[in-house]
Design a protein around this motif. Structure first.
Motif, PDB file in Angstrom:
ATOM      1  N   LEU A 199       0.821  -1.213   0.000  1.00  0.00           N
ATOM      2  CA  LEU A 199       0.000   0.000   0.000  1.00  0.00           C
ATOM      3  C   LEU A 199       0.852   1.259   0.000  1.00  0.00           C
ATOM      4  CD1 LEU A 199      -2.689  -0.989   2.646  1.00  0.00           C
ATOM      5  CD2 LEU A 199      -2.793  -1.237   0.164  1.00  0.00           C
ATOM      6  N   ARG A 213      -0.163   3.901   1.525  1.00  0.00           N
ATOM      7  CA  ARG A 213      -0.348   4.441   2.879  1.00  0.00           C
ATOM      8  C   ARG A 213      -0.739   3.304   3.818  1.00  0.00           C
ATOM      9  NH1 ARG A 213      -0.302  10.259   2.456  1.00  0.00           N
ATOM     10  NH2 ARG A 213      -0.490  10.228   4.701  1.00  0.00           N
ATOM     11  N   ARG A 240      -3.013   3.524   6.886  1.00  0.00           N
ATOM     12  CA  ARG A 240      -4.462   3.697   6.777  1.00  0.00           C
ATOM     13  C   ARG A 240      -5.161   2.398   6.386  1.00  0.00           C
ATOM     14  NH1 ARG A 240      -4.517   8.796   2.696  1.00  0.00           N
ATOM     15  NH2 ARG A 240      -3.655  10.401   4.093  1.00  0.00           N
ATOM     16  N   ALA A 241      -4.424   1.296   6.480  1.00  0.00           N
ATOM     17  CA  ALA A 241      -4.958   0.033   5.961  1.00  0.00           C
ATOM     18  C   ALA A 241      -6.334  -0.284   6.545  1.00  0.00           C
ATOM     19  CB  ALA A 241      -3.979  -1.104   6.242  1.00  0.00           C
ATOM     20  N   TRP A 242      -6.517   0.083   7.784  1.00  0.00           N
ATOM     21  CA  TRP A 242      -7.801  -0.233   8.437  1.00  0.00           C
ATOM     22  C   TRP A 242      -8.994   0.318   7.685  1.00  0.00           C
ATOM     23  CZ3 TRP A 242     -10.741   3.922  10.125  1.00  0.00           C
ATOM     24  CH2 TRP A 242     -10.081   5.165  10.169  1.00  0.00           C
ATOM     25  N   ARG A 243      -8.759   1.355   6.923  1.00  0.00           N
ATOM     26  CA  ARG A 243      -9.889   1.942   6.196  1.00  0.00           C
ATOM     27  C   ARG A 243     -10.449   0.979   5.160  1.00  0.00           C
ATOM     28  NH1 ARG A 243     -11.194   6.912   7.210  1.00  0.00           N
ATOM     29  NH2 ARG A 243      -9.689   8.368   8.087  1.00  0.00           N
ATOM     30  N   ALA A 244      -9.646   0.003   4.809  1.00  0.00           N
ATOM     31  CA  ALA A 244     -10.058  -0.915   3.755  1.00  0.00           C
ATOM     32  C   ALA A 244     -11.212  -1.807   4.185  1.00  0.00           C
ATOM     33  CB  ALA A 244      -8.879  -1.766   3.314  1.00  0.00           C
ATOM     34  N   PHE A 245     -11.545  -1.775   5.465  1.00  0.00           N
ATOM     35  CA  PHE A 245     -12.651  -2.638   5.904  1.00  0.00           C
ATOM     36  C   PHE A 245     -14.008  -2.016   5.641  1.00  0.00           C
ATOM     37  CE2 PHE A 245      -9.139  -3.749   8.917  1.00  0.00           C
ATOM     38  CZ  PHE A 245      -8.829  -4.938   8.270  1.00  0.00           C
ATOM     39  N   SER A 246     -14.026  -0.818   5.164  1.00  0.00           N
ATOM     40  CA  SER A 246     -15.296  -0.089   5.175  1.00  0.00           C
ATOM     41  C   SER A 246     -16.218  -0.388   4.000  1.00  0.00           C
ATOM     42  CB  SER A 246     -15.018   1.410   5.251  1.00  0.00           C
ATOM     43  OG  SER A 246     -14.419   1.845   4.052  1.00  0.00           O
ATOM     44  N   GLN A 247     -15.649  -0.779   2.857  1.00  0.00           N
ATOM     45  CA  GLN A 247     -16.506  -0.769   1.666  1.00  0.00           C
ATOM     46  C   GLN A 247     -16.929  -2.166   1.207  1.00  0.00           C
ATOM     47  OE1 GLN A 247     -17.655   2.187   0.723  1.00  0.00           O
ATOM     48  NE2 GLN A 247     -16.442   2.947   2.449  1.00  0.00           N
ATOM     49  N   SER A 303     -16.844  -3.529  -2.663  1.00  0.00           N
ATOM     50  CA  SER A 303     -15.471  -3.819  -3.064  1.00  0.00           C
ATOM     51  C   SER A 303     -15.021  -5.207  -2.634  1.00  0.00           C
ATOM     52  CB  SER A 303     -14.547  -2.765  -2.446  1.00  0.00           C
ATOM     53  OG  SER A 303     -13.218  -3.198  -2.469  1.00  0.00           O
ATOM     54  N   LEU A 339     -12.050  -6.239  -2.594  1.00  0.00           N
ATOM     55  CA  LEU A 339     -10.856  -6.083  -1.776  1.00  0.00           C
ATOM     56  C   LEU A 339     -11.261  -5.830  -0.325  1.00  0.00           C
ATOM     57  CD1 LEU A 339      -7.882  -5.872  -1.262  1.00  0.00           C
ATOM     58  CD2 LEU A 339      -7.882  -3.568  -2.184  1.00  0.00           C
ATOM     59  N   SER A 340     -12.260  -4.965  -0.168  1.00  0.00           N
ATOM     60  CA  SER A 340     -12.737  -4.692   1.172  1.00  0.00           C
ATOM     61  C   SER A 340     -13.325  -5.962   1.776  1.00  0.00           C
ATOM     62  CB  SER A 340     -13.786  -3.581   1.113  1.00  0.00           C
ATOM     63  OG  SER A 340     -14.111  -3.152   2.396  1.00  0.00           O
TER      64      SER A 340
END
Ligand SMILES: Nc1nc2c(c(=O)[nH]1)N[C@H]1C(S)=C(S)[C@@H](COP(=O)(O)OP(=O)(O)OC[C@H]3O[C@@H](n4cnc5c(=O)[nH]c(N)nc54)[C@H](O)[C@@H]3O)O[C@H]1N2
Ligand SMILES: Nc1nc2c(c(=O)[nH]1)N[C@H]1C(S)=C(S)[C@@H](COP(=O)(O)OP(=O)(O)OC[C@H]3O[C@@H](n4cnc5c(=O)[nH]c(N)nc54)[C@H](O)[C@@H]3O)O[C@H]1N2
Ligand code: SF4
Ligand code: SF4
Ligand code: SF4
Ligand code: SF4
Ligand code: SF4
Ligand SMILES: [Mo]
Lengths: 930, 315, 254
Positions: B62, B64, B67-74, B78, B80-81
């Motif tokens: 990544l 960033r 900020r990996a934790w943000r990837a759980f949101s979508q 997504s 990937l999410s």
């Protein structure tokens, strides 16, 4: 559940992916300043947005007559030019050998004192020992004047390498020219033929115009060996074989004459078609016009008598034999034209194989031209008065127009080819008519324009200004700048028997002649804004050798001193002894003057300025300021007051506003007079620059509708132009189908008259100084064995790069950092070559390595590349591994030094393949090899 | 597509880890595996380490990572999410299952249910990983029906090979695992061959003609790229592998991922004791090499439609 | 939010229309875009190895050149390309963080840099190569349709257009609402049969391309010149006799 205006779901979302608050209305700048772009010589108006002490954004000025708000790829990259790491930052004095790039930084005081010291000695002894040559600057009205004041005839600007043959052809024929001095009537033309233009000085105006043409549905034909850029959007592409346009055009003329599709009325009124030409081979007057005592050319009138061709209303025969009182024969110019071009050698069938254009196409295009010119005639209901005072109810035009540039002028037959183009235009009656080709102000001027060059032996004296401007137009051998023995008197040998009609000088001959001390040694070579060691050199390697060549006897350089002003670390910097670092275009005053190459258009004169929009952050000074200071320190009369003080203590800014070339005429034509209400002529206005700035840094004068066309014969216009000081007198300008001055040189070559060329030049002058256009193969082709060199190699300007300037630009070099050699797919297949192959390209001058790219839209006999991308390693402050050094190439290495008009193109032998698998690995290549 | 090592490693390692977890979660509650908590520890630890290492490695890719934790949101749109969510979610039942098994020696009942749950989650995670690629329409070599089965079978193969190796420390002569491993290898081989055949014989519906909408005017080819040197798009998506290399690497992948493991499985099945264990270990090693090669090729052979704007006729 | 916004009739779809019949490939729109945006909403647009080998940078708009047709019939086509602000923008839906989003109000596809993790997946999902990775900041960037110009109150109304549209010297670029069938851009697209790029992928780009309409090399696409026949006739007559004869009685009046 609602928490603080948001429900839980929204909060949840807001936590995971908060909504972006986009600022759609940011403040753009703290200040906007108007000035003129200088990422190329097109002179567009720009708005520079300044923010936080730096430049935020540069955009086009929507009110500017040149670009009307648009900006090009270069212009929009001006920021990166301004912040280029290749900018020079301090005056430099050479310490190592020339070419080594070893310098010591010095202070300005020392720099100017050194230059003044060198130059004052020269001026006191022999001012000719200074050669002052400039390049892409727009300050020639200052630099040329300065040279005149210094007293040296050795001054010229870039035009000599650029399109001097085309400019000369136009000036002697029309009193105007393609180049920067004319343009099609873009709004009205119905059929537009573009010969050899890739980008041109009118960069944005041409783009705007082509777009307009297409929208209107006018037909656009591009005659060009390569189909890219503008040619890409042409309705029709004629992939002509390089150097053969003259044949093609004369074949069109042949067709039109055969079909009688020419505008005889126009010829009668505005041209020398009816003037009688003496037909007495072997006599001193052969081929000259028949004139009366007043010197007026004569015509054959209806009754068979002779009448003055200048007289209004005279009825003259277009063909017919006149017998002169002394028994000699004379015929009208038109008859010579008809006889010559009706000859079957100009028949489409006969030129087709040489031009690589099917005869059928030539015939069809001639038909289209005739159909458009005579079938789609335009009448603008505007009453105007011609030179003789006759009123015309309409302005009639034939909407066929032509534009041509370096594709014509870069060949050594360009002068006559360009004349052929003008011949075609005139026969159709399309010069300065609605829908045709129009003069751009300050043209038309008399054909050719006024002053003759100064620099004859009697006109040069120590400590004295030159008797006139060093550049001009010669009318006969008597005007040449040669001594009594006929030897050249200018270092570039311009206006000598070697190059009599060298209107702009011959910049590309300078270094060789200076190094060879031919015709005489010089002391100081002073150059400004010209990359003469690189892309404006022919045979670059040889040029760099000459710059470093030493006299074995003394160990001194053959060109003892070289002063150079550049803003950037260009190739030429390394070859100079004293470097005067200039500012960038955003840091200085400049003046795009009517005395030089202004921004005027067909609808009226105009000029403009540059103002500093940001202060330099380095120890650099505007070159013009430095030049003016040097002028004052040298005591050049125009640069000091009668008591010897500097006349322009504020530098160029003062000069622009206060200098008067002749009473009432100064660098800028707008807002003259104490109150700023005079335009064109008027007393200097100390607040003139403020008026320019308030108007977006330009001045434009709109001619009234009745003066917009037929300017060469339009009474009101000729009056206006005289009042404004654009022409000396309100005399009509007669278009010269037959250029008599050429015949005067020819007669001299034939052994007539007091001044005759040396024997070595006789045959050449006799052949090529034909007063009527003709075609011959470019010299470089006849010199080279066509079997050995079967291909033409040509260059094109990329729209996003300006000569050598832009490889230092971080954005532009990403677009074009390596130039390929483009070759026709079929040609390549026959040679067994493929995409990405490395090949040798050679000419008589040398050989270079290039990487191929195949395409269909290129003449099969032609290879081409983008101009000036290859750079000399070490220049421009680029890293050593830059593709400009390692993979790019400069075609100039192959251009054999050649004299005459423009510079020839080289012809390449069949290249041999060099497969560098490792270097260009590419898998494609391996795949292909499998 | 540029084969970034972190991603190659991520997909292979976490694929193997989650597949192993899947097998453990499925088989242990059914009593098909040694009940020893030692076995549970080693097997689950292997699965966890592989899965986690893969995930951690993917974070390094990544721009960033913090900020990996943000990837759980979508997870709603997504893959990937979803993959991120599922992979983390898998650890919850898996952890309970592991605690039950390792500390309490229990694999049935409620713990068994968590085992099943973990298995399902692991399977879904693998599917999500496959879907990340399979959902990308611009990449014909990914956007096809073989990609998810590939991820499954290759994962399962890795899982079985690992399981067979680990199990040998507790079971003298396992029959099921080598046999199933062999079958899994063959299945993976078959699906990979099918995939290769697919990408060799088909190309994307898009070509330079449709990419430029100029097709109706004749054959379209690039004359000049926008920049003479590579830009981000070419660095990321312009990877091109020569046919020669491709053939060679496929051969290596075939041999190391499928032929050798299959043979070694056979040896492990027929042989016994140390020989079988060594065979099983070699099978894992060979497969590791093979799978990384295969995954590298999965990227290297993938062609993105953006290349149609940079000289490719078809992708 | 990574979900695409709900669609509704009459929805605003801001985008560009690019006329391939006019583009001469001057790169003005590319450099102007770079210039505006390197100080704009997605600033900066960094450059790497800027003065050496392997120079590359973040550009939102690039000009490609193609040739179509064969041999003499070949035409060069300059082809500018930036984000097409697709209606079915998979670059948005693949984004795991919600950094990529499509605006409900005008359909502009943006990246919220503060959420982006730089996973690059969106650039894989974009068939058109319209996503640009900023290796300095580790985040994805892209064409914003000049969102900081088109609504900017600090600009004169006629300047509220994308930088690339403002500069184009051939006026080959148009900006407007392609959701409104009566907008100037929609009418242009209808009149000139504007097309989608790679429609087969189903991204439904908002930006449209107007096909080149220039003729083939020898002008076959245009009607034949009406006067060529006249010319031929006149020639035959004239060539019979001395060609000069036809002008003997002509007088030129000065
Ligand atoms: N093969 C080939 N050769 C050609 C041509 C071609 O088409 N093909 N074209 C020819 C033509 S038409 C021309 S006009 C010549 C042009 O040739 P030149 O005029 O020699 O070339 P430029 O690259 O414009 O170089 C001008 C110099 O000006 C410097 N410069 C730029 N800005 C400034 C400034 O603000 N102040 C100062 N003091 N210096 C500055 C640059 O750094 C550069 O060193 O090239 C000719 N050479
Ligand atoms: N972007 C940019 N703009 C520039 C410049 C620049 O360097 N960059 N330089 C400025 C200067 S100094 C000048 S002089 C002008 C020159 O402007 P142009 O005249 O446009 O110069 P070139 O790029 O040399 O283009 C020459 C064209 O002629 C074609 N050609 C070559 N040989 C022949 C021939 O025998 N017959 C025909 N019909 N065509 C032929 C070539 O293929 C090419 O397309 O541009 C000015 N504007
Ligand atoms: S055409 Fe030349 S002057 Fe005009 S914007 Fe471009 S670089 Fe500047
Ligand atoms: S062009 Fe690419 S980045 Fe732009 S909206 Fe479409 S898919 Fe997304
Ligand atoms: S790189 Fe950023 S914008 Fe693109 S998919 Fe990943 S998180 Fe979303
Ligand atoms: S709309 Fe703005 S951001 Fe997009 S390509 Fe044009 S200039 Fe660049
Ligand atoms: S600015 Fe206009 S003409 Fe130039 S490349 Fe862009 S679209 Fe084409
Ligand atoms: Mo030039």
């Amino acid at each position: 559940m609602v928490m603080g205006g948001m429900n839980f779901r929204e909060r949840w979302h807001d936590y995971w992916s908060p909504k972006e608050a986009v600022d759609t209305s940011p403040r753009i700048s703290d200040e906007v300043k108007y000035t003129t772009c200088y990422m190329c010589a097109c002179r567009c108006g720009i708005k520079v947005h300044l923010k936080d002490g730096g430049i935020r954004f540069i955009e086009g000025n929507p009110n500017h007559p040149v670009n009307r708000g648009v900006i090009c790829g270069k212009g929009a990259s001006g920021i990166m030019q301004h912040y280029s790491p290749a900018r020079l930052s301090k005056p430099l004095m050479r310490v190592g050998e020339r070419g080594s790039g070893e310098f010591r930084e010095i202070e300005w005081d020392e720099a100017i004192a050194t230059a003044v010291d060198w130059l004052s000695k020269i001026r006191a002894e022999d001012p000719r020992k200074l050669a002052f040559f400039t390049g892409r600057d727009q300050s020639q009205s200052l630099t040329g004047f300065w040279a005149t004041q210094f007293g040296t005839p050795n001054f010229a600007a870039h035009g000599g390498f650029c399109s001097v043959n085309m400019a000369a052809a136009g000036m002697y024929t029309l009193g105007g020219s393609f180049w920067e001095f004319g343009e099609p009537d873009w709004e009205r033309t119905r059929l537009f033929l573009m010969f050899g233009v890739a980008e041109d000085h009118d960069s944005n105006p041409i783009k705007l115009a082509l777009s307009g043409l297409r929208r209107r549905g006018a037909k656009f034909i591009s005659i060009n060996p390569v189909r890219t850029g503008y040619s890409a959007i042409a309705d029709e592409w004629i992939g002509i074989r390089p150097g053969t346009d003259g044949l093609f055009v004369l074949s069109l003329v042949h067709q039109l004459l055969r079909a009688d599709k020419i505008d005889l009325d126009y010829l009668g009124r505005y041209t020398n078609a009816a003037w009688l030409v003496i037909q007495a081979p072997g006599t001193a007057d052969d081929g000259l016009f028949v004139r009366n005592e007043a010197g007026e050319p004569l015509v054959l009138d209806a009754a068979g008598g002779l009448a003055s061709g200048k007289q209004a209303g005279v009825e003259a025969r277009v063909v017919g034999d006149a017998t002169l009182p002394d028994g000699r024969r004379a015929v009208p110019v038109f008859q010579l034209i008809a006889e010559r071009y009706l000859d079957p050698r100009y028949a489409p069938e006969n030129v087709a194989p040489m031009c690589g254009i099917p005869a059928e196409t030539i015939r069809r295009i001639a038909g289209e031209i005739a159909a458009t010119a005579f079938g789609e005639q335009i009448e603008i209901p505007v009453t105007w008065t011609d030179w003789a005072g006759r009123e015309h109810k309409t302005m009639r035009g034939r909407p066929v127009s032509i534009h041509a540039m370096r594709g014509i002028s870069a060949h050594s037959n360009g002068f006559q080819t360009c004349r052929a183009l003008h011949l075609l235009q005139i026969l159709l009656g399309t010069i300065d008519v609605p829908g045709g080709w129009r003069y751009k102000s300050p043209y038309p001027k008399p054909a050719p324009p006024g002053p003759k060059p100064a620099g004859k032996p009697g006109q040069v004296a120590p400590g004295t200004p030159l008797a006139g401007a060093p550049l001009g137009y010669v009318l006969s051998p008597e005007d040449l700048i040669v001594d009594d023995a006929g030897r050249p008197q200018r270092i570039d040998k311009a206006f000598s028997w070697e190059a009599p009609i060298a209107a702009h000088g011959l910049m590309h001959m300078l270094i060789r002649n200076a190094a060879n001390g031919d015709p005489y040694p010089i002391d100081t070579l002073f150059m400004y804004m010209a990359n003469m060691a690189w892309n404006s050199a022919m045979n670059t390697t040889e040029t760099m050798r000459l710059l470093t060549d030493k006299d074995p006897a003394t160990g001194e350089y053959k060109i003892p001193r070289i002063i150079y002003s550049d803003a950037y670390y260009s190739e030429t910097v390394a070859y100079a002894d004293l470097i005067l670092p200039d500012t960038t275009y955003l840091e200085r005053w400049d003046c795009i003057s009517l005395l030089d190459r202004p921004i005027g258009g067909p609808d009226g004169p105009g000029d403009s300025i540059r103002q500093p929009v940001i202060a330099p952050d380095r120890d650099v000074r505007p070159f013009q300021d430095v030049l003016i200071e040097m002028g004052a320190r040298l005591g050049l009369p125009a640069f000091v007051t009668p008591d010897g003080a500097p006349r322009y203590p504020g530098g160029y800014k003062d000069y622009i506003a206060l200098h008067e070339r002749t009473p009432g005429i100064g660098p800028l034509a707008g807002w003259r007079g104490a109150d700023g209400d005079a335009h064109g002529k008027g007393a200097p206005n100390p607040r003139q620059l403020e008026r320019y700035i308030a108007n977006g840094c330009f001045w434009k004068f709109e001619l009234p509708p009745e003066q917009l066309f037929f300017k060469h014969a339009n009474k009101a216009y000729l009056g206006t132009a005289t009042t404004m000081g654009l022409i000396p007198a309100p005399e009509p300008i007669v278009l010269q189908l037959y250029v008599e001055p050429l015949q005067r040189f020819r007669l001299a070559a034939q052994g007539r008259g007091a001044m005759q060329p040396p024997d070595k030049d006789r045959a050449r002058i006799e052949t090529y100084f034909d007063p009527l256009p003709f075609w011959y193969a470019p010299f470089e082709e006849t010199r080279a064995d066509p079997g050995g060199f079967p291909l033409h190699a040509i260059t094109q300007r990329p729209m996003q790069m300006y000569h050598s300037w832009h490889s230092q630009n971080a954005w532009l070099r990403q677009i074009l950092g390596q130039n390929r050699l483009f070759m026709n797919r079929v040609t390549a297949r026959a040679l067994g070559l493929g995409d990405d192959d490395w090949v040798w390209v050679s000419s008589q001058a040398g050989r270079i390595e290039a990487q191929l790219k195949l395409m269909d839209g290129v003449n099969p006999n032609t290879v081409w590349t983008w101009n000036a991308i290859g750079k000399r390693a070490g220049a421009w402050n680029l890293a050593a591994d830059s593709p400009e050094f390692t993979k790019g190439f400069l075609l100039n290495h192959l251009i054999g030094g050649f004299r005459a008009f423009g510079h020839p193109r080289s012809i390449a032998p069949p290249p041999e393949t060099l497969r560098y698998g490792a270097r260009f690995g590419g898998d494609e290549q391996q795949d292909a090899a499998e | 597509m540029h084969p970034t090592f972190s991603i190659v490693f991520f997909t292979t390692a976490s694929g193997a880890g989650f597949a192993l977890l899947f097998l453990l979660g499925l088989a242990a509650p059914l009593g098909l595996l040694p009940e020893s908590s030692g076995f549970g520890f080693v097997a689950l630890a292997t699965a966890f380490v592989l899965a986690t290492a893969g995930l951690v490695s993917s974070v390094f890719h990544l721009g960033r990572p913090e900020r990996a934790w943000r990837a759980f949101s979508q997870w709603r749109s997504s893959w990937l999410s979803r993959e991120g969510v599922m992979s983390v979610m898998t650890f919850v039942p898996a952890a309970i299952f592991a605690i039950g098994w390792i500390f309490f020696g229990v694999t049935d009942g409620v713990i068994g249910l968590f085992g099943f749950l973990a298995a399902i989650c692991a399977a879904v995670t693998i599917a999500c990983t496959g879907m990340i690629y399979a959902s990308l329409k611009p990449i014909h070599q990914w956007h096809n029906r073989w990609v998810v089965p590939n991820y499954f079978t290759l994962g399962l193969m890795a899982g079985f090979l690992l399981l067979d190796l680990i199990i040998r420390f507790w079971t003298v002569r396992p029959v099921g695992t080598p046999l199933l491993a062999l079958l899994a290898v063959l299945a993976a081989w078959w699906s990979k061959e099918a995939y290769w055949r697919f990408i060799d014989t088909t190309s994307a519906p898009s070509n330079v003609a449709s990419a430029t909408a100029l097709g109706s005017r004749g054959r379209v080819r690039m004359l000049e790229p926008p920049h003479t040197q590579d830009n981000y798009l070419l660095q990321e998506m312009g990877f091109h592998i020569a046919r020669k290399h491709k053939t060679r690497l496929r051969l290596i992948a075939r041999i190391t991922a499928f032929v050798l493991p299959a043979l070694l499985c056979l040896i492990a099945l027929i042989g016994s004791g140390t020989v079988a264990a060594i065979a099983a270990a070699l099978a894992v090693l060979s497969a590791a090499v093979g799978l990384v090669t295969e995954r590298w090729l999965f990227f290297a052979e993938a062609k993105h439609t953006v290349m149609l704007y940079y000289g490719a006729d078809a992708v | 939010m990574t979900d695409l916004p709900p669609t509704y009739p009459g929805q605003k779809k801001l985008g560009l229309v690019i006329d391939l019949d006019l583009c001469v490939g001057c790169h003005a729109c590319a450099t102007a875009c770079k210039e505006w945006n390197t100080g704009g909403h997605m600033a900066p647009l960094p450059d790497f190895n800027a003065y050496g080998d392997g120079a590359w940078g973040v550009w939102f708009n690039r000009i490609h050149s193609f040739e179509d047709g064969e041999g003499e019939r070949a035409c060069t086509v300059h082809f500018p390309k930036s984000c097409l602000h697709c209606e079915d923008a998979a670059c948005v839906t693949v984004c795991p963080t919600g950094a990529s989003y499509k605006r409900v109000e005008d359909g502009i596809v943006l990246v919220n840099e503060s959420l982006c993790i730089g996973c690059k997946l969106c650039s894989w999902a974009c068939p058109y190569g319209a996503r640009e990775f900023d290796a300095d900041e580790g985040v994805m960037k892209k064409c914003t349709l000049c969102i900081d110009r088109i609504y900017n109150d600090n600009l004169a109304p006629q300047e509220r257009q994308p930088a690339c549209v403002m500069v184009c010297p051939t006026k080959a670029r148009f900006f407007g609402d392609l959701g409104d069938p009566n907008s100037a851009v929609s009418e242009l697209v209808a009149a000139r049969a504007g097309t989608d790029l790679m429609p087969e992928l189903g991204y439904r780009p908002v930006n449209k391309y107007l096909p080149p309409r220039r003729g083939r090399p020898h002008g076959e696409d245009r009607e034949a010149a009406p006067l060529s026949a006249v010319i031929a006739e006149a020639q035959n007559e004239a060539d019979a006799a001395n060609p000069l004869l036809r002008w003997v009685d002509r007088l030129l009046s000065r």
